[in-house]
Design a protein around this motif. Structure first.
Motif, PDB file in Angstrom:
ATOM      1  N   PHE A 195      -9.372 -28.540  -7.426  1.00  0.00           N
ATOM      2  CA  PHE A 195     -10.405 -27.964  -6.570  1.00  0.00           C
ATOM      3  C   PHE A 195     -10.858 -26.644  -7.189  1.00  0.00           C
ATOM      4  N   VAL A 196     -12.165 -26.488  -7.367  1.00  0.00           N
ATOM      5  CA  VAL A 196     -12.721 -25.214  -7.826  1.00  0.00           C
ATOM      6  C   VAL A 196     -13.646 -24.686  -6.738  1.00  0.00           C
ATOM      7  N   GLY A 197     -14.124 -23.466  -6.902  1.00  0.00           N
ATOM      8  CA  GLY A 197     -15.034 -22.895  -5.911  1.00  0.00           C
ATOM      9  C   GLY A 197     -16.383 -23.600  -5.934  1.00  0.00           C
ATOM     10  N   HIS A 198     -17.075 -23.610  -4.816  1.00  0.00           N
ATOM     11  CA  HIS A 198     -18.362 -24.300  -4.745  1.00  0.00           C
ATOM     12  C   HIS A 198     -19.435 -23.618  -5.590  1.00  0.00           C
ATOM     13  N   SER A 199     -19.196 -22.385  -6.002  1.00  0.00           N
ATOM     14  CA  SER A 199     -20.142 -21.703  -6.885  1.00  0.00           C
ATOM     15  C   SER A 199     -19.765 -21.882  -8.352  1.00  0.00           C
ATOM     16  N   GLU A 200     -18.722 -22.663  -8.615  1.00  0.00           N
ATOM     17  CA  GLU A 200     -18.241 -22.879  -9.978  1.00  0.00           C
ATOM     18  C   GLU A 200     -18.524 -24.322 -10.414  1.00  0.00           C
ATOM     19  N   SER A 201     -18.714 -24.518 -11.707  1.00  0.00           N
ATOM     20  CA  SER A 201     -19.010 -25.853 -12.221  1.00  0.00           C
ATOM     21  C   SER A 201     -18.311 -26.048 -13.561  1.00  0.00           C
ATOM     22  N   LEU A 202     -17.894 -27.269 -13.824  1.00  0.00           N
ATOM     23  CA  LEU A 202     -17.280 -27.616 -15.109  1.00  0.00           C
ATOM     24  C   LEU A 202     -18.279 -28.317 -16.020  1.00  0.00           C
ATOM     25  N   THR A 203     -19.542 -28.327 -15.644  1.00  0.00           N
ATOM     26  CA  THR A 203     -20.579 -28.990 -16.434  1.00  0.00           C
ATOM     27  C   THR A 203     -20.636 -28.416 -17.847  1.00  0.00           C
ATOM     28  N   GLY A 204     -20.670 -29.314 -18.829  1.00  0.00           N
ATOM     29  CA  GLY A 204     -20.775 -28.896 -20.221  1.00  0.00           C
ATOM     30  C   GLY A 204     -19.447 -28.593 -20.883  1.00  0.00           C
ATOM     31  N   MET A 205     -18.357 -28.655 -20.134  1.00  0.00           N
ATOM     32  CA  MET A 205     -17.029 -28.402 -20.701  1.00  0.00           C
ATOM     33  C   MET A 205     -16.380 -29.704 -21.140  1.00  0.00           C
ATOM     34  N   GLN A 206     -15.508 -29.598 -22.117  1.00  0.00           N
ATOM     35  CA  GLN A 206     -14.717 -30.742 -22.564  1.00  0.00           C
ATOM     36  C   GLN A 206     -13.388 -30.730 -21.814  1.00  0.00           C
ATOM     37  N   HIS A 207     -13.128 -31.790 -21.040  1.00  0.00           N
ATOM     38  CA  HIS A 207     -11.880 -31.872 -20.287  1.00  0.00           C
ATOM     39  C   HIS A 207     -11.660 -33.324 -19.874  1.00  0.00           C
ATOM     40  N   GLY A 208     -10.499 -33.628 -19.404  1.00  0.00           N
ATOM     41  CA  GLY A 208     -10.178 -34.996 -19.013  1.00  0.00           C
ATOM     42  C   GLY A 208     -10.306 -35.245 -17.536  1.00  0.00           C
TER      43      GLY A 208
ATOM     44  N   PRO B 185     -18.563 -32.526  -4.815  1.00  0.00           N
ATOM     45  CA  PRO B 185     -18.838 -31.147  -5.226  1.00  0.00           C
ATOM     46  C   PRO B 185     -17.569 -30.304  -5.232  1.00  0.00           C
ATOM     47  N   ALA B 186     -17.290 -29.683  -6.388  1.00  0.00           N
ATOM     48  CA  ALA B 186     -16.151 -28.779  -6.560  1.00  0.00           C
ATOM     49  C   ALA B 186     -14.799 -29.484  -6.506  1.00  0.00           C
ATOM     50  N   ILE B 187     -14.774 -30.822  -6.618  1.00  0.00           N
ATOM     51  CA  ILE B 187     -13.518 -31.572  -6.644  1.00  0.00           C
ATOM     52  C   ILE B 187     -13.519 -32.502  -7.856  1.00  0.00           C
ATOM     53  N   TYR B 188     -12.494 -32.370  -8.681  1.00  0.00           N
ATOM     54  CA  TYR B 188     -12.371 -33.154  -9.901  1.00  0.00           C
ATOM     55  C   TYR B 188     -11.034 -33.890  -9.902  1.00  0.00           C
TER      56      TYR B 188
ATOM     57  N   ILE C 297     -15.328 -17.498 -11.959  1.00  0.00           N
ATOM     58  CA  ILE C 297     -16.618 -16.811 -11.987  1.00  0.00           C
ATOM     59  C   ILE C 297     -16.535 -15.509 -12.767  1.00  0.00           C
ATOM     60  N   TYR C 298     -15.321 -14.972 -12.940  1.00  0.00           N
ATOM     61  CA  TYR C 298     -15.139 -13.720 -13.662  1.00  0.00           C
ATOM     62  C   TYR C 298     -14.979 -13.935 -15.164  1.00  0.00           C
ATOM     63  N   PHE C 299     -14.809 -15.197 -15.602  1.00  0.00           N
ATOM     64  CA  PHE C 299     -14.438 -15.489 -16.986  1.00  0.00           C
ATOM     65  C   PHE C 299     -15.646 -15.915 -17.821  1.00  0.00           C
ATOM     66  N   SER C 300     -15.496 -15.773 -19.131  1.00  0.00           N
ATOM     67  CA  SER C 300     -16.500 -16.302 -20.051  1.00  0.00           C
ATOM     68  C   SER C 300     -16.409 -17.825 -20.070  1.00  0.00           C
ATOM     69  N   ARG C 301     -17.437 -18.476 -20.600  1.00  0.00           N
ATOM     70  CA  ARG C 301     -17.441 -19.934 -20.656  1.00  0.00           C
ATOM     71  C   ARG C 301     -16.257 -20.442 -21.481  1.00  0.00           C
ATOM     72  N   GLU C 302     -15.984 -19.789 -22.589  1.00  0.00           N
ATOM     73  CA  GLU C 302     -14.867 -20.205 -23.445  1.00  0.00           C
ATOM     74  C   GLU C 302     -13.539 -20.102 -22.704  1.00  0.00           C
ATOM     75  N   THR C 303     -13.347 -18.991 -22.001  1.00  0.00           N
ATOM     76  CA  THR C 303     -12.110 -18.802 -21.244  1.00  0.00           C
ATOM     77  C   THR C 303     -11.998 -19.825 -20.119  1.00  0.00           C
ATOM     78  N   ARG C 304     -13.129 -20.123 -19.447  1.00  0.00           N
ATOM     79  CA  ARG C 304     -13.111 -21.120 -18.384  1.00  0.00           C
ATOM     80  C   ARG C 304     -12.690 -22.485 -18.912  1.00  0.00           C
ATOM     81  N   GLU C 305     -13.235 -22.877 -20.054  1.00  0.00           N
ATOM     82  CA  GLU C 305     -12.902 -24.183 -20.610  1.00  0.00           C
ATOM     83  C   GLU C 305     -11.431 -24.257 -21.008  1.00  0.00           C
TER      84      GLU C 305
END
Length: 291
Positions: free
Chosen positions: A262-275, A281-284, A237-245
């Motif tokens: 596991f990420v925080g429930h207020s965090e999302s990976l939507t729109g990021m490129q990843h495998g 919710p919050a589990i990938y 939540i503290y990082f820019s979108r680029e840094t998060r990705e």
């Protein structure tokens, strides 16, 4: 008769206690430093918050001029001044069994499906003062059994040496445990007596399950191997979108096929490129394993 010495001391106290007024250039300087060193984004609207927290830190260290404090941070070869700054600018809020749904998933999915002959490897990537990795250890010993060959080995990392020192001790006030101490939890803790009344310490076997190391998540990661599960919650939540990705892809590279992030429930990976694929919710989960 006026006590000149007392009046002078009072005046100095009033000056020192006044909130720091950061000039726009000074705020930009702190923001650039936080972004480059920690990936921390301090956008518009945070000027007063930053000024208050930096001002408090400056007073603690005896600085009254921002320029002098900044030179202190830049000139500190130990890196501890930078760590103090990140501690001041971020909130290390955590608790035992925070976001309990993750620990339910850990028990009913990860532990239940585990077929490896040896210990599960779990990484608590932003462990703060230790509540998260110790919750993992406590949950594992209770649900897998103390003699289980798959009891996890937990790597707990944080950028702050201060919080890591606290975590290694494994000593906490009773109110750090949400909803009180259940009977099953008490058996894994040592209750303090005398001046330590109201405190609990992790038993040695719990302490022995966790290795604490300092890691800056926005830098290239050290060779730490692969993990069945990575907790990286409430830090992006503290990082820019680029840094998060970038971080998510580094974390994904550290997961075994079929492993979970596991990420925080207020965090999302939507729109990021990843495998990774979202399974709750919050589990990938990293592709290549069971769904």
């Amino acid at each position: 008769m006026i006590d000149i010495a007392a009046a002078s001391a009072l005046a100095e106290t009033q000056i020192v206690s006044q909130p720091l007024a950061l000039k726009p250039k000074e705020f930009a300087t702190i923001s650039a430093l936080a972004r480059e060193e920690f990936g921390l984004e301090l956008g518009k609207g945070k000027e007063q918050l930053v000024a208050a927290r930096v001002g408090k830190l400056m007073r603690k260290l005896g600085f009254t001029i921002f320029r002098d404090y900044y030179q202190h941070v830049q000139g500190d070869r130990t890196g501890e001044a930078l760590v103090e700054l990140i501690d001041a600018l971020t909130t290390n809020h955590t608790s035992f069994f925070r976001e309990r749904a993750h620990f339910d998933f850990l028990v009913h999915r990860v532990f239940a499906e585990q077929q490896a002959p040896g210990p599960i490897r779990i990484w608590s990537a932003a462990s703060s003062t230790g509540e998260e990795p110790y919750t993992i250890a406590l949950t594992a010993r209770e649900h897998l059994g103390v003699q289980s060959p798959v009891l996890p080995r937990i790597l707990a990392t944080d950028i702050s040496t201060r919080v890591l020192e606290t975590a290694r001790k494994g000593i906490y006030k009773a109110n750090r445990f949400e909803n009180g101490l259940s009977p099953w939890l008490r058996k894994h803790l040592l209750r303090g007596e005398g001046r330590w009344e109201g405190w609990y310490r992790m038993r040695p076997e719990i302490l022995g399950m966790v290795e604490f190391r300092r890691v800056n998540l926005i830098e290239p990661l050290p060779d730490i191997g692969r993990f069945t599960l990575i907790f990286c919650r409430n830090v992006m939540i503290y990082f820019s979108r680029e840094t998060r990705e970038q971080l998510v892809n580094r974390l994904a590279a550290c997961l075994e096929p079929g492993g979970y992030l596991f990420v925080g429930h207020s965090e999302s990976l939507t729109g990021m490129q990843h495998g990774l694929q979202q399974i709750q919710p919050a589990i990938y989960q990293k592709r290549g394993g069971k769904k």
